[in-house]
Enzyme design. Structure first.
Site, short mmCIF file in Angstrom:
data_model
loop_
_atom_site.label_atom_id
_atom_site.label_comp_id
_atom_site.label_asym_id
_atom_site.label_seq_id
_atom_site.Cartn_x
_atom_site.Cartn_y
_atom_site.Cartn_z
N TYR A 56 0.84 -1.19 0.00
CA TYR A 56 0.00 0.00 0.00
C TYR A 56 0.88 1.24 0.00
CZ TYR A 56 -3.72 -3.26 1.38
OH TYR A 56 -4.61 -4.31 1.43
N HIS A 130 0.16 -12.19 1.24
CA HIS A 130 -0.80 -11.37 0.48
C HIS A 130 -1.38 -12.12 -0.73
CE1 HIS A 130 -1.73 -6.84 -0.27
NE2 HIS A 130 -2.77 -7.59 -0.48
#
Length: 332
Positions: A56, A130
């Site tokens: 992010y 992830h």
């Protein structure tokens, strides 16, 4: 806010968490000061569970949380996610339009060490893989993460967007605390692909991300007002005929929310909680944060749940939830 155990490995979190991605990427420009104020207000409202990831930004979001929680580390549960590859310039590596996934043990260990530095902490409560790297046996990746658990650098291990089979293989190496995947009245795929059944059977916590359908289920999303950099401009479900078809779903849900005297967003969140999930709606604005937090106290009757099943059954959404490149990385 009520606290619950996420899975069966002892991790206590608030019934609703906060997804922090939009404070750094994906949904157009953001403002750090506004985001920091929202994070601190979340703590005041009783949210303890905060979700971030190294990608992010990349990396900006972890640094933001490190700033926000300085001096209050013992009051929050932080989860982050690792497993993507990066260029020498620190950008997400992309080949043929598809982000590079790297589950090599050495890479994962280095990534977690980087997350520790950016989060300004000596331990991370929960670390998710992830995405699954098809080139690396999941057993090897989880074994590396397990080593960091034994060293006290991470508390618990999770998976993001993994298939039922991968979840079972990972869980056999080290107890998996949580599985995170997209889940909402707009996206119920885990009910038909074995993932939800598997996590329930194994006692693994379930964390729905995008529980508001990337803001679509709020009924307030105006595509023409989106910033040009907003990911939703390219979301297959929010384009062309798909958008027209999916808008009818949102309108049906809005009627049910109106009957109950709550906002559509609150209805959507209450539904994910009723399914046994710990949703992590994302926002960078205090107003929406407070609305979302109020949803944790809403109880839906059997009749209301039946209406929602009828209005938004499994598979109702028109279009894929990502473009073709990203879709290849889901539920491996």
């Amino acid at each position: 806010m009520k606290s619950v155990e996420l899975g069966t490995t002892g991790l206590q979190v608030s019934l609703e968490g906060l997804g922090c991605m939009g404070m750094s990427t994906t949904y157009g420009p953001s403002n750090d000061e506004e985001s920091l104020a929202t994070l601190r207000r979340a703590v005041e409202l009783g949210i303890t569970y905060f979700d971030t990831a190294e990608v992010y930004g990349p990396f900006h979001n972890e640094e933001l949380l490190g700033r926000a929680f300085a001096g209050m580390r013992d009051r929050v549960v932080i989860s982050t996610k690792v497993g993507f590859g990066y260029t020498d310039e620190g950008q997400l590596a992309i080949i043929d339009g598809i982000p590079v996934v790297n589950g090599e043990p050495e890479h994962i260990i280095r990534a977690i060490e980087g997350s520790l530095r950016r989060l300004n902490t000596d331990y991370i409560d929960l670390v998710y893989l992830h995405r699954i790297d098809p080139k690396v046996p999941i057993e090897q990746t989880i074994a590396a993460m397990s080593k960091l658990v034994s060293e006290g650098k991470i508390g618990h291990i999770g998976l993001s967007e993994a298939s039922a089979g991968t979840i079972r293989r990972a869980h056999a190496v080290h107890p998996i605390t949580a599985v995170q995947t997209e889940y909402s009245l707009f996206e119920r795929g885990v009910e038909s692909n074995g993932v939800l059944e598997t996590v329930r059977e194994l006692g693994i916590g379930f964390v729905p991300y995008s529980p508001l359908g990337r803001g679509f289920l709020t009924g307030q999303l105006k595509m023409e007002r989106l910033d040009p950099t907003d990911f939703r401009n390219y979301d297959p479900r929010l384009s062309g005929k798909n958008l027209d078809a999916n808008t009818r779903i949102v309108e049906a849900l809005a009627l049910i929310a109106k009957e109950k005297g709550i906002k559509p967003s609150q209805l959507a969140l209450a539904w994910t909680i009723a399914q046994g999930g710990v949703p992590i709606p994302g926002t960078r604005r205090i107003q929406y944060l407070e609305e979302n937090v109020a949803a944790a106290d809403i109880v839906l009757s059997k009749e209301e749940l039946a209406k929602l099943d009828e209005a938004a059954p499994v598979g109702v959404a028109s279009g894929d939830r990502y473009d073709k490149g990203f879709m290849t990385q889901l539920t491996l």
